[in-house]
Scaffold this motif. Sequence first.
Motif, PDB file in Angstrom:
ATOM      1  N   VAL A 223     -66.161 -34.254  78.398  1.00 28.85           N
ATOM      2  CA  VAL A 223     -66.395 -35.142  77.558  1.00 28.85           C
ATOM      3  C   VAL A 223     -66.770 -36.460  78.494  1.00 28.85           C
ATOM      4  CG1 VAL A 223     -65.188 -37.049  75.871  1.00 28.85           C
ATOM      5  CG2 VAL A 223     -64.706 -34.631  75.506  1.00 28.85           C
ATOM      6  N   VAL A 224     -67.568 -37.249  78.531  1.00 30.38           N
ATOM      7  CA  VAL A 224     -68.187 -38.226  79.294  1.00 30.38           C
ATOM      8  C   VAL A 224     -67.881 -39.421  78.568  1.00 30.38           C
ATOM      9  CG1 VAL A 224     -70.007 -39.196  80.791  1.00 30.38           C
ATOM     10  CG2 VAL A 224     -69.961 -36.596  80.478  1.00 30.38           C
ATOM     11  N   ILE A 225     -66.860 -40.234  79.061  1.00 30.96           N
ATOM     12  CA  ILE A 225     -66.383 -41.404  78.445  1.00 30.96           C
ATOM     13  C   ILE A 225     -67.107 -42.831  79.087  1.00 30.96           C
ATOM     14  CG2 ILE A 225     -64.453 -42.879  78.105  1.00 30.96           C
ATOM     15  CD1 ILE A 225     -64.133 -40.245  76.792  1.00 30.96           C
ATOM     16  N   ASP A 226     -67.937 -43.168  78.125  1.00 35.31           N
ATOM     17  CA  ASP A 226     -68.379 -44.728  78.378  1.00 35.31           C
ATOM     18  C   ASP A 226     -69.065 -45.046  79.796  1.00 35.31           C
ATOM     19  OD1 ASP A 226     -67.212 -45.195  75.933  1.00 35.31           O
ATOM     20  OD2 ASP A 226     -65.659 -46.433  76.883  1.00 35.31           O
ATOM     21  N   MET A 227     -70.108 -44.048  80.084  1.00 36.93           N
ATOM     22  CA  MET A 227     -70.804 -44.223  81.392  1.00 36.93           C
ATOM     23  C   MET A 227     -72.031 -45.209  81.134  1.00 36.93           C
ATOM     24  SD  MET A 227     -69.459 -42.917  84.004  1.00 36.93           S
ATOM     25  CE  MET A 227     -70.777 -42.832  85.176  1.00 36.93           C
ATOM     26  N   GLN A 228     -71.507 -46.236  80.805  1.00 38.85           N
ATOM     27  CA  GLN A 228     -72.545 -47.194  80.510  1.00 38.85           C
ATOM     28  C   GLN A 228     -72.685 -48.630  81.242  1.00 38.85           C
ATOM     29  OE1 GLN A 228     -69.725 -47.154  76.619  1.00 38.85           O
ATOM     30  NE2 GLN A 228     -71.438 -48.232  75.967  1.00 38.85           N
ATOM     31  N   LYS A 229     -74.030 -48.996  81.343  1.00 38.75           N
ATOM     32  CA  LYS A 229     -74.280 -50.001  82.455  1.00 38.75           C
ATOM     33  C   LYS A 229     -73.402 -51.062  82.682  1.00 38.75           C
ATOM     34  CE  LYS A 229     -78.022 -53.253  83.972  1.00 38.75           C
ATOM     35  NZ  LYS A 229     -77.717 -53.040  85.144  1.00 38.75           N
ATOM     36  N   ASP A 230     -72.892 -51.789  81.486  1.00 35.79           N
ATOM     37  CA  ASP A 230     -71.762 -52.665  81.403  1.00 35.79           C
ATOM     38  C   ASP A 230     -70.659 -52.326  82.142  1.00 35.79           C
ATOM     39  OD1 ASP A 230     -73.337 -55.013  80.396  1.00 35.79           O
ATOM     40  OD2 ASP A 230     -72.521 -54.744  78.434  1.00 35.79           O
ATOM     41  N   PHE A 231     -70.198 -51.187  82.255  1.00 37.96           N
ATOM     42  CA  PHE A 231     -69.021 -50.614  82.704  1.00 37.96           C
ATOM     43  C   PHE A 231     -69.337 -50.204  84.109  1.00 37.96           C
ATOM     44  CE2 PHE A 231     -67.224 -49.511  78.544  1.00 37.96           C
ATOM     45  CZ  PHE A 231     -66.588 -50.706  78.300  1.00 37.96           C
ATOM     46  N   ILE A 232     -70.506 -50.060  84.451  1.00 38.88           N
ATOM     47  CA  ILE A 232     -70.820 -49.533  85.921  1.00 38.88           C
ATOM     48  C   ILE A 232     -71.207 -50.780  86.987  1.00 38.88           C
ATOM     49  CG2 ILE A 232     -72.433 -47.855  87.431  1.00 38.88           C
ATOM     50  CD1 ILE A 232     -72.595 -46.183  84.950  1.00 38.88           C
ATOM     51  N   ASP A 233     -72.311 -51.355  86.365  1.00 37.04           N
ATOM     52  CA  ASP A 233     -72.758 -52.682  87.399  1.00 37.04           C
ATOM     53  C   ASP A 233     -73.177 -53.618  86.613  1.00 37.04           C
ATOM     54  OD1 ASP A 233     -75.283 -51.711  86.303  1.00 37.04           O
ATOM     55  OD2 ASP A 233     -76.099 -51.268  88.270  1.00 37.04           O
ATOM     56  N   GLY A 234     -72.480 -53.738  85.308  1.00 36.28           N
ATOM     57  CA  GLY A 234     -73.197 -54.900  84.434  1.00 36.28           C
ATOM     58  C   GLY A 234     -71.626 -55.767  84.497  1.00 36.28           C
ATOM     59  N   SER A 235     -71.422 -56.308  83.273  1.00 33.07           N
ATOM     60  CA  SER A 235     -70.385 -57.438  83.032  1.00 33.07           C
ATOM     61  C   SER A 235     -69.097 -56.946  83.450  1.00 33.07           C
ATOM     62  CB  SER A 235     -70.406 -58.073  81.661  1.00 33.07           C
ATOM     63  OG  SER A 235     -69.972 -56.869  80.961  1.00 33.07           O
ATOM     64  N   LEU A 236     -68.744 -55.617  83.339  1.00 31.70           N
ATOM     65  CA  LEU A 236     -67.333 -55.400  83.670  1.00 31.70           C
ATOM     66  C   LEU A 236     -67.472 -54.132  84.973  1.00 31.70           C
ATOM     67  CD1 LEU A 236     -65.568 -55.020  80.030  1.00 31.70           C
ATOM     68  CD2 LEU A 236     -65.048 -56.812  81.990  1.00 31.70           C
ATOM     69  N   GLY A 237     -68.433 -54.171  85.503  1.00 28.65           N
ATOM     70  CA  GLY A 237     -68.877 -53.270  86.571  1.00 28.65           C
ATOM     71  C   GLY A 237     -67.920 -53.337  87.784  1.00 28.65           C
ATOM     72  N   THR A 238     -67.666 -52.435  88.511  1.00 27.28           N
ATOM     73  CA  THR A 238     -67.000 -52.342  89.654  1.00 27.28           C
ATOM     74  C   THR A 238     -67.497 -51.490  90.771  1.00 27.28           C
ATOM     75  OG1 THR A 238     -65.487 -50.417  89.134  1.00 27.28           O
ATOM     76  CG2 THR A 238     -64.559 -52.409  88.303  1.00 27.28           C
ATOM     77  N   PRO A 239     -67.334 -51.493  91.889  1.00 34.47           N
ATOM     78  CA  PRO A 239     -67.795 -50.719  92.876  1.00 34.47           C
ATOM     79  C   PRO A 239     -67.219 -49.518  92.840  1.00 34.47           C
ATOM     80  CG  PRO A 239     -66.885 -52.705  94.013  1.00 34.47           C
ATOM     81  CD  PRO A 239     -66.631 -52.730  92.466  1.00 34.47           C
ATOM     82  N   GLU A 240     -66.087 -49.163  92.382  1.00 34.71           N
ATOM     83  CA  GLU A 240     -65.575 -47.797  92.072  1.00 34.71           C
ATOM     84  C   GLU A 240     -66.543 -47.250  91.230  1.00 34.71           C
ATOM     85  OE1 GLU A 240     -62.708 -50.391  94.153  1.00 34.71           O
ATOM     86  OE2 GLU A 240     -63.725 -50.635  92.068  1.00 34.71           O
ATOM     87  N   ALA A 241     -66.762 -47.751  89.994  1.00 31.87           N
ATOM     88  CA  ALA A 241     -67.719 -47.188  88.991  1.00 31.87           C
ATOM     89  C   ALA A 241     -68.927 -46.902  89.357  1.00 31.87           C
ATOM     90  CB  ALA A 241     -67.727 -48.183  87.747  1.00 31.87           C
ATOM     91  N   VAL A 242     -69.759 -47.800  90.294  1.00 34.70           N
ATOM     92  CA  VAL A 242     -70.961 -47.353  90.772  1.00 34.70           C
ATOM     93  C   VAL A 242     -70.746 -45.946  91.614  1.00 34.70           C
ATOM     94  CG1 VAL A 242     -72.634 -48.143  92.451  1.00 34.70           C
ATOM     95  CG2 VAL A 242     -71.647 -49.885  90.819  1.00 34.70           C
ATOM     96  N   ALA A 243     -69.716 -45.811  92.441  1.00 28.86           N
ATOM     97  CA  ALA A 243     -69.373 -44.769  93.238  1.00 28.86           C
ATOM     98  C   ALA A 243     -69.448 -43.525  92.418  1.00 28.86           C
ATOM     99  CB  ALA A 243     -68.240 -45.235  94.272  1.00 28.86           C
TER     100      ALA A 243
END
Length: 175
Positions: free
Chosen positions: A6-26
């Motif tokens: 189950v892949v949870i919320d791998m969405q742009k806003d959580f990766i490099d968008g409004s709530l993104g983080t370097p850890e999410a990008v990584a």
Amino acid sequence: MRKILVVIDMQKDFIDGSLGTPEAVAIVPAVVEKIKSYSPEDVYATRDTHPKNYRETQEGKLLPVDHCIAHTPGWELCPEVAPLISEDHIFDKPTFGSVRLAEVLKQENERCGGELEIELVGLCTDICVISNALLFKAEMPEVPISVDPACCAGVTPEKHEAALTTMQSCQILMR
């Protein structure tokens, strides 16, 4: 034993968008490799989905950052992940956990004669990953449920670690 990812919320806003983080990008490359290690029919995903009036909702009042507004670019699964998941295996959810996906997985477990394992990866460890892991565990207490810490990221590294510790206390396994 059938294993489901189950892949949870791998969405742009959580990766490099409004709530993104370097850890999410990584974690994106590791999540892609994890997905590829499963059969396509055994991969499910969630997509955080909010209405245009998000800030009028309880969550929006407590987290006043527009994100994952339905059918916007930030709502879409990231381009590396999207083509790897069948559209009929994507579950839009208006809140942290997906009750509908939990029901589907419970039915899959019954079809498998109780021989199902579930692994979770994605974002954010301390909000949606933990919510879904605990929801699945509550629905299927005898099903082994695990999380791959290397394929998850939290709002902060400290919250990621705290969520992993909490999940371990609730018998969610670490892979």
